[in-house]
Design a protein around this motif. Structure first.
Motif, mmCIF file in Angstrom:
data_model
loop_
_atom_site.group_PDB
_atom_site.id
_atom_site.type_symbol
_atom_site.label_atom_id
_atom_site.label_comp_id
_atom_site.label_asym_id
_atom_site.label_seq_id
_atom_site.Cartn_x
_atom_site.Cartn_y
_atom_site.Cartn_z
ATOM 1 N N MET A 28 10.204 -5.722 5.651
ATOM 2 C CA MET A 28 10.634 -6.901 4.904
ATOM 3 C C MET A 28 9.577 -7.375 3.915
ATOM 4 S SD MET A 28 13.725 -7.783 5.310
ATOM 5 C CE MET A 28 13.714 -9.475 4.696
ATOM 6 N N ALA A 29 8.315 -7.299 4.298
ATOM 7 C CA ALA A 29 7.259 -7.711 3.372
ATOM 8 C C ALA A 29 7.295 -6.852 2.112
ATOM 9 C CB ALA A 29 5.896 -7.612 4.048
ATOM 10 N N ASN A 34 9.075 -6.353 -3.674
ATOM 11 C CA ASN A 34 9.631 -5.428 -4.662
ATOM 12 C C ASN A 34 10.963 -5.897 -5.225
ATOM 13 O OD1 ASN A 34 8.126 -3.221 -5.500
ATOM 14 N ND2 ASN A 34 8.646 -1.964 -3.734
ATOM 15 N N VAL A 35 11.715 -6.677 -4.437
ATOM 16 C CA VAL A 35 13.107 -6.962 -4.775
ATOM 17 C C VAL A 35 13.403 -8.453 -4.919
ATOM 18 C CG1 VAL A 35 15.483 -6.770 -3.913
ATOM 19 C CG2 VAL A 35 13.926 -4.826 -3.709
ATOM 20 N N VAL A 36 12.977 -9.244 -3.954
ATOM 21 C CA VAL A 36 13.313 -10.670 -3.949
ATOM 22 C C VAL A 36 12.432 -11.438 -4.929
ATOM 23 C CG1 VAL A 36 13.645 -12.705 -2.496
ATOM 24 C CG2 VAL A 36 14.019 -10.428 -1.544
ATOM 25 N N LEU A 37 11.173 -11.048 -5.019
ATOM 26 C CA LEU A 37 10.277 -11.559 -6.055
ATOM 27 C C LEU A 37 10.188 -10.496 -7.140
ATOM 28 C CD1 LEU A 37 8.176 -13.397 -7.337
ATOM 29 C CD2 LEU A 37 6.466 -12.430 -5.781
ATOM 30 N N LYS A 42 5.196 -3.375 -9.528
ATOM 31 C CA LYS A 42 5.815 -2.459 -8.579
ATOM 32 C C LYS A 42 4.804 -2.064 -7.507
ATOM 33 C CE LYS A 42 8.386 1.894 -8.295
ATOM 34 N NZ LYS A 42 8.913 3.058 -9.057
ATOM 35 N N LEU A 43 5.191 -2.224 -6.250
ATOM 36 C CA LEU A 43 4.273 -1.920 -5.153
ATOM 37 C C LEU A 43 3.893 -0.442 -5.134
ATOM 38 C CD1 LEU A 43 5.617 -3.932 -2.076
ATOM 39 C CD2 LEU A 43 3.892 -4.600 -3.748
ATOM 40 N N LYS A 55 0.167 -10.226 16.707
ATOM 41 C CA LYS A 55 0.027 -10.864 15.392
ATOM 42 C C LYS A 55 -0.158 -9.779 14.332
ATOM 43 C CE LYS A 55 -2.048 -15.205 17.022
ATOM 44 N NZ LYS A 55 -2.163 -14.879 18.463
ATOM 45 N N TRP A 56 0.154 -10.122 13.089
ATOM 46 C CA TRP A 56 0.065 -9.111 12.044
ATOM 47 C C TRP A 56 -0.287 -9.733 10.697
ATOM 48 C CZ3 TRP A 56 3.394 -10.004 8.027
ATOM 49 C CH2 TRP A 56 4.531 -10.773 8.297
ATOM 50 N N ALA A 57 -0.738 -8.872 9.799
ATOM 51 C CA ALA A 57 -1.007 -9.269 8.414
ATOM 52 C C ALA A 57 -0.618 -8.109 7.508
ATOM 53 C CB ALA A 57 -2.480 -9.619 8.223
ATOM 54 N N VAL A 58 -0.176 -8.440 6.311
ATOM 55 C CA VAL A 58 0.161 -7.429 5.307
ATOM 56 C C VAL A 58 -0.647 -7.704 4.051
ATOM 57 C CG1 VAL A 58 1.951 -6.618 3.717
ATOM 58 C CG2 VAL A 58 2.482 -6.898 6.136
ATOM 59 N N ILE A 59 -1.270 -6.662 3.537
ATOM 60 C CA ILE A 59 -1.928 -6.727 2.235
ATOM 61 C C ILE A 59 -1.352 -5.588 1.412
ATOM 62 C CG2 ILE A 59 -4.105 -6.763 0.966
ATOM 63 C CD1 ILE A 59 -4.288 -6.965 4.704
ATOM 64 N N GLN A 60 -0.655 -5.935 0.357
ATOM 65 C CA GLN A 60 -0.057 -4.890 -0.471
ATOM 66 C C GLN A 60 -0.309 -5.189 -1.940
ATOM 67 O OE1 GLN A 60 3.905 -4.777 1.068
ATOM 68 N NE2 GLN A 60 4.473 -6.784 0.312
ATOM 69 N N GLN A 61 -0.301 -4.138 -2.723
ATOM 70 C CA GLN A 61 -0.678 -4.277 -4.128
ATOM 71 C C GLN A 61 0.392 -3.686 -5.028
ATOM 72 O OE1 GLN A 61 -4.792 -4.495 -4.891
ATOM 73 N NE2 GLN A 61 -4.737 -3.030 -6.572
ATOM 74 N N GLY A 62 0.666 -4.394 -6.121
ATOM 75 C CA GLY A 62 1.632 -3.932 -7.102
ATOM 76 C C GLY A 62 0.966 -3.713 -8.442
ATOM 77 N N LEU A 63 1.584 -2.874 -9.265
ATOM 78 C CA LEU A 63 1.020 -2.540 -10.571
ATOM 79 C C LEU A 63 2.037 -2.819 -11.668
ATOM 80 C CD1 LEU A 63 -1.327 -1.205 -12.201
ATOM 81 C CD2 LEU A 63 -0.111 0.969 -11.902
ATOM 82 N N ASN A 64 1.583 -3.492 -12.714
ATOM 83 C CA ASN A 64 2.369 -3.650 -13.931
ATOM 84 C C ASN A 64 1.846 -2.617 -14.917
ATOM 85 O OD1 ASN A 64 3.134 -4.539 -16.634
ATOM 86 N ND2 ASN A 64 3.833 -6.430 -15.671
ATOM 87 N N GLU A 65 2.587 -1.532 -15.079
ATOM 88 C CA GLU A 65 2.096 -0.405 -15.868
ATOM 89 C C GLU A 65 1.936 -0.758 -17.342
ATOM 90 O OE1 GLU A 65 4.567 2.952 -15.189
ATOM 91 O OE2 GLU A 65 3.983 3.177 -13.084
ATOM 92 N N ASN A 66 2.805 -1.616 -17.858
ATOM 93 C CA ASN A 66 2.716 -1.978 -19.274
ATOM 94 C C ASN A 66 1.474 -2.817 -19.560
ATOM 95 O OD1 ASN A 66 5.144 -0.660 -19.895
ATOM 96 N ND2 ASN A 66 6.357 -2.463 -19.387
#
Length: 269
Positions: A28-29, A34-37, A42-43, A55-66
């Protein structure tokens, strides 16, 4: 990966229900960012951290290619009350965009509810609403609401997966989280439903960038601006004081202080 989460849970002897919950959180994260926001990033990297008590944590990174910029999304289970409303602990970015489609915003709550109602009416009804939004009169109305500059994220997508819309009708999701968790629900379906909510039902969606934190010290390559050495040194000094006063073992404290020393001596220009 989900398989790696399973292996980690096995090593910690976590219950199967906890394993399922953690795998769901990981999926879901990634889907939300990627979709709701829809912020144009793009991740491409997803890290999932878990503890022995679930317990958990998510660290993810997206790139704007332009724009050639990256953006980092932080999730923390202890701070999370909803996957689809204000779920982030922080969003780190060098830039703040003028327009995004943020269906996770509190301001989008009524629109999210309408999206669920619309999707439950079936693909035939949704097709008629899509056609209505696409009419020139409705487009002009939307332009009037948003001003002369109309963000690309609020154009009706050209392609919508109607087979998935049929699946949604069969499943009958009870809320927005259940809706977006359905396999195949992507950015186009989310955006189409959001536009119908905005234009036809007059339930506005948020187009404000939800970035909550930007880099305070600058970048070592001078982007977005050169490192502010005075602020950089002050931050290290504050961290050093925190470590010195922390109730941890001497060994851990010495290691932390050594790492801070390396940071303070690093060449950041």
């Amino acid at each position: 990966t989900l398989e790696e989460i399973e292996k980690a849970c096995d090593s910690l002897n976590l219950h199967s229900s906890t394993v399922s919950r953690l795998k769901y959180a990981s999926r879901m994260a990634a889907k939300v960012d990627n979709v709701v926001l829809q912020d144009g990033f793009k991740l491409y990297h997803h890290s999932f951290v878990l503890s022995e008590d679930g317990k958990w944590a998510v660290i993810q990174q997206g790139l704007n290619e332009n724009a050639r910029y990256a953006r980092r999304y932080h999730w923390l289970s202890t701070k999370l009350s909803s996957f689809v409303e204000e779920p982030h602990n922080a969003i780190v970015s060098d830039i703040k965009k003028k327009f995004v489609l943020d269906m996770t915003a509190k301001e989008s709550e009524e629109a999210r509810n309408v999206c669920v109602d619309i999707a439950q009416e079936g693909s035939k009804r949704v097709k008629r609403l899509v056609a209505e939004v696409s009419r020139e009169k409705e487009q002009a109305t939307l332009n009037k609401w948003l001003g002369k500059e109309r963000p690309a994220v609020l154009f009706m997508p050209r392609r919508i997966n109607w087979r998935v819309m049929d699946d949604i009708y069969d499943i009958k999701p009870r809320n927005y989280e259940e809706l977006v968790s359905i396999r195949g629900v992507g950015a186009n379906i989310v955006r189409a439903l959001a536009l119908i909510s905005e234009v036809i039902y007059e339930k506005p969606v948020s187009i404000s960038d939800p970035v909550k934190y930007t880099y305070a010290h600058g970048g070592k390559d001078g982007v977005p601006y050169p490192v502010d050495r005075k602020t950089y040194d002050k931050s290290i000094s504050i961290l050093r004081q925190i470590v010195e006063e922390a109730r941890i073992g001497n060994k851990e404290k010495l290691r932390a202080l050594a790492r801070l020393k390396r940071f303070s001596q690093a060449k950041v220009f």
